[in-house]
Design a protein around this motif. Structure first.
Motif, PDB file in Angstrom:
ATOM      1  N   UNK A 535       3.994  -4.539  -2.335  1.00 15.76           N
ATOM      2  CA  UNK A 535       2.605  -4.806  -2.734  1.00 15.76           C
ATOM      3  C   UNK A 535       2.546  -6.077  -3.575  1.00 15.76           C
ATOM      4  N   UNK A 536       1.695  -7.008  -3.199  1.00 14.92           N
ATOM      5  CA  UNK A 536       1.555  -8.263  -3.944  1.00 14.92           C
ATOM      6  C   UNK A 536       0.168  -8.443  -4.539  1.00 14.92           C
ATOM      7  N   UNK A 537      -0.730  -7.473  -4.321  1.00 16.64           N
ATOM      8  CA  UNK A 537      -2.054  -7.603  -4.902  1.00 16.64           C
ATOM      9  C   UNK A 537      -3.097  -6.804  -4.149  1.00 16.64           C
ATOM     10  N   UNK A 538      -4.310  -6.865  -4.668  1.00 15.69           N
ATOM     11  CA  UNK A 538      -5.455  -6.194  -4.061  1.00 15.69           C
ATOM     12  C   UNK A 538      -6.323  -7.267  -3.405  1.00 15.69           C
ATOM     13  N   UNK A 539      -6.676  -7.077  -2.144  1.00 17.06           N
ATOM     14  CA  UNK A 539      -7.339  -8.095  -1.344  1.00 17.06           C
ATOM     15  C   UNK A 539      -8.835  -7.805  -1.206  1.00 17.06           C
ATOM     16  N   UNK A 540      -9.667  -8.704  -1.706  1.00 18.66           N
ATOM     17  CA  UNK A 540     -11.106  -8.628  -1.480  1.00 18.66           C
ATOM     18  C   UNK A 540     -11.444  -9.567  -0.325  1.00 18.66           C
ATOM     19  N   UNK A 541     -12.010  -9.048   0.758  1.00 25.35           N
ATOM     20  CA  UNK A 541     -12.337  -9.861   1.926  1.00 25.35           C
ATOM     21  C   UNK A 541     -13.660 -10.575   1.659  1.00 25.35           C
ATOM     22  N   UNK A 570      -5.082  -1.238  -1.457  1.00 28.50           N
ATOM     23  CA  UNK A 570      -5.047  -0.433  -2.679  1.00 28.50           C
ATOM     24  C   UNK A 570      -4.006   0.690  -2.611  1.00 28.50           C
ATOM     25  N   UNK A 571      -3.668   1.120  -1.405  1.00 25.27           N
ATOM     26  CA  UNK A 571      -2.787   2.286  -1.286  1.00 25.27           C
ATOM     27  C   UNK A 571      -1.405   2.021  -1.899  1.00 25.27           C
ATOM     28  N   UNK A 575       0.440   4.011  -5.139  1.00 29.72           N
ATOM     29  CA  UNK A 575       1.637   4.835  -4.941  1.00 29.72           C
ATOM     30  C   UNK A 575       2.923   4.158  -5.382  1.00 29.72           C
ATOM     31  N   UNK A 576       2.830   2.850  -5.695  1.00 34.92           N
ATOM     32  CA  UNK A 576       4.026   2.057  -6.016  1.00 34.92           C
ATOM     33  C   UNK A 576       5.046   2.078  -4.877  1.00 34.92           C
ATOM     34  N   UNK A 577       4.548   2.174  -3.669  1.00 29.21           N
ATOM     35  CA  UNK A 577       5.390   2.150  -2.482  1.00 29.21           C
ATOM     36  C   UNK A 577       5.096   0.884  -1.672  1.00 29.21           C
ATOM     37  N   UNK A 578       5.958   0.561  -0.685  1.00 33.31           N
ATOM     38  CA  UNK A 578       5.656  -0.588   0.179  1.00 33.31           C
ATOM     39  C   UNK A 578       4.368  -0.361   0.980  1.00 33.31           C
ATOM     40  N   UNK A 579       3.873  -1.416   1.602  1.00 32.42           N
ATOM     41  CA  UNK A 579       2.674  -1.318   2.435  1.00 32.42           C
ATOM     42  C   UNK A 579       2.908  -0.308   3.555  1.00 32.42           C
ATOM     43  N   UNK A 596      -0.838  -8.013  -8.740  1.00 28.36           N
ATOM     44  CA  UNK A 596      -0.436  -6.615  -8.960  1.00 28.36           C
ATOM     45  C   UNK A 596      -0.520  -6.219 -10.425  1.00 28.36           C
ATOM     46  N   UNK A 597       0.070  -7.040 -11.310  1.00 32.13           N
ATOM     47  CA  UNK A 597       0.239  -6.628 -12.713  1.00 32.13           C
ATOM     48  C   UNK A 597      -1.083  -6.275 -13.393  1.00 32.13           C
TER      49      UNK A 597
END
Length: 823
Positions: A535-541, A570-571, A575-579, A596-597
């Motif tokens: 996970x590298x971030x949350x994406x707003x389209x 966001x998932x 969950x702190x898991x990969x995509x 992410x941070x």
């Protein structure tokens, strides 16, 4: 002084000096100032560093047609100026300089300007040759030459990369990339295409900063065999090709466009990216700039005076790049210095626009806008004058609707006085109203994403608004970095509070944005992230749309579709898991990424928001699992629809070939409804399995046809349909810009004779046997396309006329959900 001005008292007349006025730079503003000073018998000198006048125009490409814009603005100058070729204009000015005996001194490049006697004395000007003179006042019109912007990518200093072009005929039989979206780039491309293959690179989706004449010419030239425009394209790097012969390409131009990364072998790259103010030099004169933005212009008064009393700045350096505006300034500033009354040439035009505010002067209204609307803090009062010539000042009555939720409009609004009320739905599902006070703005969602308005907005108490057309706002965003940054941040804040995190307060949103915003652009088919990625971030389209897919039974299956204004990613953060899935751009897409941070910090400190996201994520997981089997069966079809561009459609015509009997009633009904000219071609277009996409307007999210329409005749109506108004001039730009071939140029054809069957069964067309109207083959052709049968009851005639229900009009979101449903 002559008899006319003997009684006038020049500014700072009591200060002893060699000159009343020193004019530095013989561009259009400087020439006009010198001509006016000569006419009034003033003691002045015009200093020019080169051996010829007007070096900027002198360096234009040979044969360049110089335009006299804006056309509505009168010219106020002793020097003649009208549209014409570079050589004619320079020749005319040289003759007038001689005829008027203007006191111009060539090869006198001013290197130092300073005030003597601790600021109480005159200005001392020193030239590079060591000569000095003093002057009571200084007019600085040095333009922006010598501070050319570079490409800013690896290889931008290779020998075959250049930043000016004198004579396009110097090159022939070459493949040439021209980079830029302004007048210089367009004119270079048009000149070079006569003997070369030219690619014109525009970082944006349209030309927001060029003159209308150039716009028409470049769009008319696009996609012929000698010139192609590459929109939404950025330079990645430039690679030298070693060991090539003279006639072969010597560089690889590596770029990223809507179709992804590509490489183009070229002989030459010409970058026309404008210039920045010679800030170091101007600041050495004591002049201050309003901010650190490299493109900022000096802070000036309405009379063009800088913070240094007696030092005036006119022309491009003051933020006025157009020749006619610069010449008006040069004339007016001399009158100001000599104490003559000055009414700016644009004053009557602005006064008419500002009538809703009663008796306030133009200057007072401009001050009001600058003081009350922070987004304009990065521009000068003079730049605001130009901006307001393209905008409207509104004073709506309290309760008046500015726009409604789901409207498809794209103008931008700034609140100068009073407030507006925003109608929303609260967390409990009940209606709520948010008051937006003065200083704020709204409409950026429609401006940027091309989607429907997200709320209904009504005028509040004492409401005063500035409404700016889309083109003018895009021009400001492209020109002023501070405006672009403000718009980006506001878009993110409102997307967070509207779609992503309604429970968060302003402090939490500040924390989300604390590490900045990463703006990323994706070509059609490019992955935002892939299944298994960290996970590298949350994406707003922000614009475009994406498809969410997953590998099932060794097959990449599309599970869902997400359009602009929503978010993905966001998932993995929760969950702190990969995509857990792959997200791919279905059309050209722009996303704003929150790192992410800060997202995880805010999640940890805001359990309510985390609960909302967890619930939504759980719902999405269950929905995906529920749909996986059906999606597996239909994924090839969904992928086909995305590949054919339905990801940017808002209302597409789809035909089920299993039901279609090929009666052509849909096409006939369309023609009957539109005076004999059908707006669809049923047999044309792609087909996959049983689904056929005929050639008919899709009413795109970001309409390709709408960009660069000279009369601005293409607009969305309140329901979102893209319409062509009667003001169409038949230029054909929209037909060339549409990638789906759904627009045609046609005369207003007569109604067809009525068809008995369609008339009896569906009530379509004229009564059988009626006489056809007269047809004029010399009539001007105008653009026609599907208008969803606006004004007719019952919806589109093509759908109503289908006897088997094979034809449907539907948005891609609706269709994809329908496809994913079981059974």
């Amino acid at each position: 002084m002559n008899q006319e001005t003997k009684t006038l008292k020049p500014m700072f007349a009591d200060v002893p000096a060699d000159l009343d006025i020193a004019i530095v730079g013989s561009g259009p503003a400087g020439l006009s100032a010198a001509s006016r000073a000569q006419q009034l018998g003033c003691n002045y000198v015009l200093f020019e560093g080169e051996s010829h006048a007007s070096d900027t125009i002198y360096k234009y490409q040979k044969g360049k047609h110089v335009m006299a814009e804006p056309g509505f603005l009168p010219l106020r100058s002793g020097m003649q100026f009208e549209a014409g070729k570079r050589e004619y204009i320079l020749g005319t000015w040289d003759k007038q300089l001689a005829d008027q005996r203007v006191n111009i001194r060539y090869k006198k490049k001013v290197s130092t300007i300073k005030k003597l006697n601790d600021g109480a004395g005159p200005f001392e000007l020193e030239c590079e040759d060591g000569s000095k003179t003093t002057a009571r006042t200084v007019i600085l019109g040095i333009g922006l030459q010598g501070n050319i912007r570079k490409i800013g990518a690896e290889g931008d200093d290779l020998p075959a990369v250049q930043y000016t072009l004198s004579d396009p005929d110097e090159f022939q039989n070459e493949t040439i990339v021209v980079i830029g979206a302004g007048d210089a780039a367009i004119e270079n491309a048009l000149g070079l295409m006569r003997k070369n293959k030219v690619f014109l690179v525009n970082r944006r989706e349209e030309f927001a900063r060029c003159k209308e004449g150039n716009l028409s010419q470049i769009l008319a030239a696009d996609n012929n065999e000698d010139l192609k425009i590459l929109y939404n394209t950025s330079t990645i790097r430039i690679e030298e090709i070693v060991g090539t012969k003279d006639c072969e390409p010597c560089m690889n131009y590596v770029f990223k466009g809507p179709e992804g990364e590509q490489t183009l072998p070229v002989h030459r790259i010409i970058a026309r990216l404008g210039a920045t103010p010679p800030r170091t030099l101007v600041e050495s004169f004591g002049v201050q700039f309003p901010n650190s933005d490299p493109s900022a212009v000096p802070a000036l008064s309405e009379t063009y005076e800088s913070n240094v009393p007696g030092l005036f700045i006119v022309g491009a350096l003051g933020g006025y790049p157009l020749i006619k505006q610069a010449m008006n300034q040069g004339y007016e500033v001399v009158d100001t210095i000599l104490g003559l009354p000055v009414v700016p040439a644009d004053e009557p035009l602005l006064a008419a626009k500002f009538k809703p505010l009663g008796n306030q002067s133009v200057s007072e209204v401009l001050d009001l806008i600058l003081s009350n609307v922070p987004i304009f803090s990065g521009i000068t009062k003079l730049q605001l004058r130009e901006f307001m010539l393209e905008s409207d000042l509104l004073k709506p009555a309290k309760g008046q609707i500015i726009f409604r939720k789901n409207d498809y409009t794209s103008t931008f609004f700034s609140i100068v006085e009073g407030s507006v009320d925003i109608d929303l739905v609260g967390k409990d599902g009940k209606p709520m109203v948010i008051n937006l006070p003065r200083g704020h703005y709204f409409g950026e969602m429609g401006l940027i994403s091309g989607r429907r308005r997200t709320a209904t907005i009504r005028a509040g108490d004492n409401c005063v608004l500035v409404e700016t057309p889309r083109k003018a706002m895009l021009k400001l965003i492209a020109s002023v970095e501070s405006v672009r940054k403000t718009i980006d941040e506001t878009f993110v804040r409102r997307a967070i509070s509207t779609y992503l995190a309604p429970p968060l307060d302003n402090a939490a949103i500040d924390e989300l944005l604390s590490d900045g915003i990463d703006v990323r652009r994706y070509a059609k088919g490019e992955a935002l992230f892939k299944d298994g990625d960290p996970a590298d971030g949350l994406y707003l389209i922000r614009r475009g749309s994406v498809a969410i897919s997953k590998v099932i039974k060794d097959k990449d299956v599309v599970l869902s579709y997400v359009s602009a204004g929503n978010y993905v990613g966001e998932m993995a953060l929760l969950s702190n898991n990969p995509r857990s899935a792959t997200v791919t751009a279905s059309v050209f897409t722009e996303a704003l990424v929150l790192p992410v941070a800060p997202v995880q910090r805010v999640l940890a400190s805001n359990p309510d928001w985390k609960s909302v996201l967890l619930a939504q994520a759980s719902k999405r997981v269950k929905s995906n699992v529920f749909r996986e089997d059906q999606a597996f069966r239909d994924s090839d079809l969904i992928r086909f629809l995305m590949q054919e561009g339905l990801g940017e459609a808002t209302d597409a015509l789809i035909i089920d070939e299993n039901l279609c009997v090929q009666c052509d009633n849909c096409e006939t009904a369309c023609a009957d409804t539109h005076n004999g000219t059908s707006r669809l071609d049923r047999s044309a277009g792609p087909t996959f399995q049983n689904i056929h996409i005929p050639t008919s307007c899709r009413h795109c999210e970001h309409p390709h046809c709408m960009k660069d329409c000279p009369p601005d005749a293409i607009r969305r109506n309140e329901n979102g349909e893209v319409m062509i108004a009667d003001s169409c001039i038949g230029c054909g730009n929209c037909e060339r810009n549409c990638p789906y071939g759904v627009i045609k140029m046609a005369v207003k054809a007569p109604p067809k004779k009525g068809n008995l069957l369609t008339w009896l069964l569906f009530g379509l067309g004229d009564t059988p046997g009626e006489r056809e109207a007269a047809y004029d083959p010399n009539a001007i052709k105008k653009a026609v396309k599907c208008d969803m049968c606006a004004g007719s009851t019952g919806g589109p005639a093509c759908v109503r006329a289908c006897p088997t229900g094979a034809a449907i009009r539907i948005s891609p979101e609706q269709y994809l959900v329908k496809q994913a449903e079981p059974g």
